[in-house]
Design a protein around this motif. Sequence first.
Motif, PDB file in Angstrom:
ATOM      1  N   HIS A 193      -1.659   2.134   0.867  1.00 34.00           N
ATOM      2  CA  HIS A 193      -0.075   1.593   1.114  1.00 34.00           C
ATOM      3  C   HIS A 193       0.028   0.630   1.971  1.00 34.00           C
ATOM      4  O   HIS A 193       1.109   0.063   2.149  1.00 34.00           O
ATOM      5  N   PHE A 194      -1.078  -0.080   2.277  1.00 36.89           N
ATOM      6  CA  PHE A 194      -1.175  -1.050   3.198  1.00 36.89           C
ATOM      7  C   PHE A 194      -1.507  -2.465   2.270  1.00 36.89           C
ATOM      8  O   PHE A 194      -0.939  -3.783   2.867  1.00 36.89           O
ATOM      9  N   VAL A 195      -1.786  -2.253   1.155  1.00 34.21           N
ATOM     10  CA  VAL A 195      -1.781  -3.487   0.198  1.00 34.21           C
ATOM     11  C   VAL A 195      -1.471  -3.050  -1.159  1.00 34.21           C
ATOM     12  O   VAL A 195      -1.850  -2.065  -1.538  1.00 34.21           O
ATOM     13  N   LEU A 196      -0.496  -4.193  -1.754  1.00 31.82           N
ATOM     14  CA  LEU A 196      -0.096  -3.757  -3.045  1.00 31.82           C
ATOM     15  C   LEU A 196      -0.217  -5.122  -3.753  1.00 31.82           C
ATOM     16  O   LEU A 196       0.294  -5.999  -3.400  1.00 31.82           O
ATOM     17  N   GLY A 197      -0.729  -4.856  -5.260  1.00 34.42           N
ATOM     18  CA  GLY A 197      -0.777  -6.219  -6.028  1.00 34.42           C
ATOM     19  C   GLY A 197       0.547  -6.559  -6.645  1.00 34.42           C
ATOM     20  O   GLY A 197       1.594  -5.441  -6.528  1.00 34.42           O
ATOM     21  N   LEU A 226      11.380  -2.457   1.832  1.00 32.79           N
ATOM     22  CA  LEU A 226      10.967  -2.351   3.164  1.00 32.79           C
ATOM     23  C   LEU A 226       9.475  -2.373   3.258  1.00 32.79           C
ATOM     24  O   LEU A 226       9.030  -2.548   4.434  1.00 32.79           O
ATOM     25  N   LEU A 227       8.832  -2.259   2.209  1.00 35.24           N
ATOM     26  CA  LEU A 227       7.228  -2.312   2.456  1.00 35.24           C
ATOM     27  C   LEU A 227       6.809  -3.733   2.097  1.00 35.24           C
ATOM     28  O   LEU A 227       5.756  -4.249   2.755  1.00 35.24           O
ATOM     29  N   VAL A 228       7.332  -4.588   1.408  1.00 34.32           N
ATOM     30  CA  VAL A 228       6.779  -6.074   0.805  1.00 34.32           C
ATOM     31  C   VAL A 228       7.679  -6.821   1.326  1.00 34.32           C
ATOM     32  O   VAL A 228       7.211  -8.068   1.194  1.00 34.32           O
ATOM     33  N   GLY A 229       9.093  -6.641   1.849  1.00 35.44           N
ATOM     34  CA  GLY A 229       9.872  -7.787   2.070  1.00 35.44           C
ATOM     35  C   GLY A 229      10.559  -8.423   0.986  1.00 35.44           C
ATOM     36  O   GLY A 229      10.196  -8.210  -0.131  1.00 35.44           O
ATOM     37  N   GLY A 262      -1.675 -12.428  -7.182  1.00 31.67           N
ATOM     38  CA  GLY A 262      -1.735 -12.123  -5.449  1.00 31.67           C
ATOM     39  C   GLY A 262      -1.353 -10.738  -5.305  1.00 31.67           C
ATOM     40  O   GLY A 262      -1.150  -9.813  -6.158  1.00 31.67           O
ATOM     41  N   PHE A 263      -1.311 -10.578  -4.067  1.00 30.88           N
ATOM     42  CA  PHE A 263      -1.117  -9.314  -3.476  1.00 30.88           C
ATOM     43  C   PHE A 263      -0.399  -9.402  -2.275  1.00 30.88           C
ATOM     44  O   PHE A 263      -0.296 -10.504  -1.575  1.00 30.88           O
ATOM     45  N   LYS A 294     -10.031  -3.680   5.238  1.00 35.24           N
ATOM     46  CA  LYS A 294     -10.726  -3.123   4.020  1.00 35.24           C
ATOM     47  C   LYS A 294      -9.983  -3.353   2.896  1.00 35.24           C
ATOM     48  O   LYS A 294     -10.444  -3.460   1.774  1.00 35.24           O
ATOM     49  N   ALA A 295      -8.976  -3.013   2.907  1.00 33.47           N
ATOM     50  CA  ALA A 295      -7.782  -3.099   1.660  1.00 33.47           C
ATOM     51  C   ALA A 295      -7.846  -4.535   1.251  1.00 33.47           C
ATOM     52  O   ALA A 295      -7.791  -4.893   0.039  1.00 33.47           O
ATOM     53  N   VAL A 296      -7.474  -5.548   2.274  1.00 33.64           N
ATOM     54  CA  VAL A 296      -7.646  -6.751   1.699  1.00 33.64           C
ATOM     55  C   VAL A 296      -8.798  -7.286   1.232  1.00 33.64           C
ATOM     56  O   VAL A 296      -8.723  -7.990   0.183  1.00 33.64           O
TER      57      VAL A 296
END
Length: 501
Positions: free
Chosen positions: A3-7, A17-20, A40-41, A98-100
């Motif tokens: 949940h720290f990174v999303l494509g 609220l997660l990605v703006g 991108g992600f 790590k997720a990035v």
Amino acid sequence: MSHFVLGFHEMEKTQLLLVGGKGLNLGELSKIQGIQVPEGFCVTTAGFQKAVKGNETFQALLAQLAMLKVEDRDQISDISRKIRQIIMEAEIPADVAKAVAHYLSQFGEKHAYAVRSSATAEDLPHASFAGQQDTYLNVIGKDAILQHISKCWASLFTERAVIYRMQNGFDHRQVYLSVIIQKMVFPHASGILFTADPMTSNRKLLSIDAGFGLGEALVSGLVSADCYKVQNGQIADKRIAAKKLAIYGRAQGGTETKQIDPDQQMSQALTDGQILQLARIGRQIEAHFGQPQDIEWCLADDTFYIVQSRPITTLFPIPEANDQENHVYLSVGHQQMMTDPIKPLGLSFYLLITPAPMRKAGGRLFVDVAPRLTTRAGREALLNTVGADPLTKDAIMTVIERDFIKLMPNDQTAPIPGNGQTDMPVQFENDPTIVSDLMKRNQTSIEELKQNIQAKSGSDLFDFILEDIQQLKKILFDPQSTAVFMAAMNASAWINENMNE
């Protein structure tokens, strides 16, 4: 992966609220068929929150910031600087890094990226916050990208961003930042597209600003842009600017400003065909989001890429109409010298008692007078009605002169369609007791209402009010009551007309 990174394609409409705002819009854009969005992600706000969680100094400074007002510029500057320093010195959590790295390996670690901020209070329908956080272009390599993620996080607390939030009533402790990592496009031209003209608010006139190189030159005000106007699929106007400078990406990363060849400075950044192609893309995006859009675009290898789209927040909202017809709306409040917005309860109550077909927009009520303008009799009656307000009368005359609403063919005396007004009496008995009788009747009604309403509570009270509104409408639109105020209006009009004599 986490949940720290999303494509972009993994984002859902509920994840503001997660990605703006900016991240959410890019996710939505990437799913529109035929619209090209650089891959991108997004490093979500969960990553930002984990980076600052437990930092007591950070929390204490936030609490101090929340106590300040816009006028406290020196204190705002000092506390904001300290907060940015804390964020820059904080280590990016290992699972975020790590997720990035995982997503970079998918898209190409050696590729150049744009690293852009996306706050939860950004690109919203009522406040854009455009340009309040930082953007970094042509960033190459995992370490450099991680460093610029921290820079974006810190930009949430630049002095201008803090003051802008204060002015718009946003709590600093409730605004979080995500970071967009998006493949760089190195364009021949770029710019901004407004699907409604920002100067006139004309929603049928599309406006394009265009320059050479990266769009940062236009956004920063470094150069003047070409301006193209498109209406109904045709170029309505072109203004070609002298484009002396442009910003380009450097091979080793970062950007540089270059002089444009003098022979090229006055040439169009886009051909006429490209202007119309971009206009069609803009209309497609507007249709998808359902409202006028402010769109950032760039052109590379004869392909238009869309790198952002946000609502245009400066346009006054218009009443909803489920058709493609022309409409002419008059503000009810302005006719009654009530120019401020009406609160929701007032709007709701007014709509329950009025016999006229009214629409809501911007906290105000409007009547569509377009049906009245379809006949000569209707036009004359409307102009007489609004004649006391010269600005409104002039506006309606302009609408008539521009043939915005067509006259019904061969119809000069037909009834006015869609009038929605009660019939006004033209004759009434000359009886002074009408006034005292009306007052007595109304006072009796109020006393009865006070007695009946006292026993009501909860949902029964609302049911009672809705039922009683039918009685209220009978009182409000009593023909005798109408005769009284029409007598006063007619007397006033007669005096004005005959005063000189």
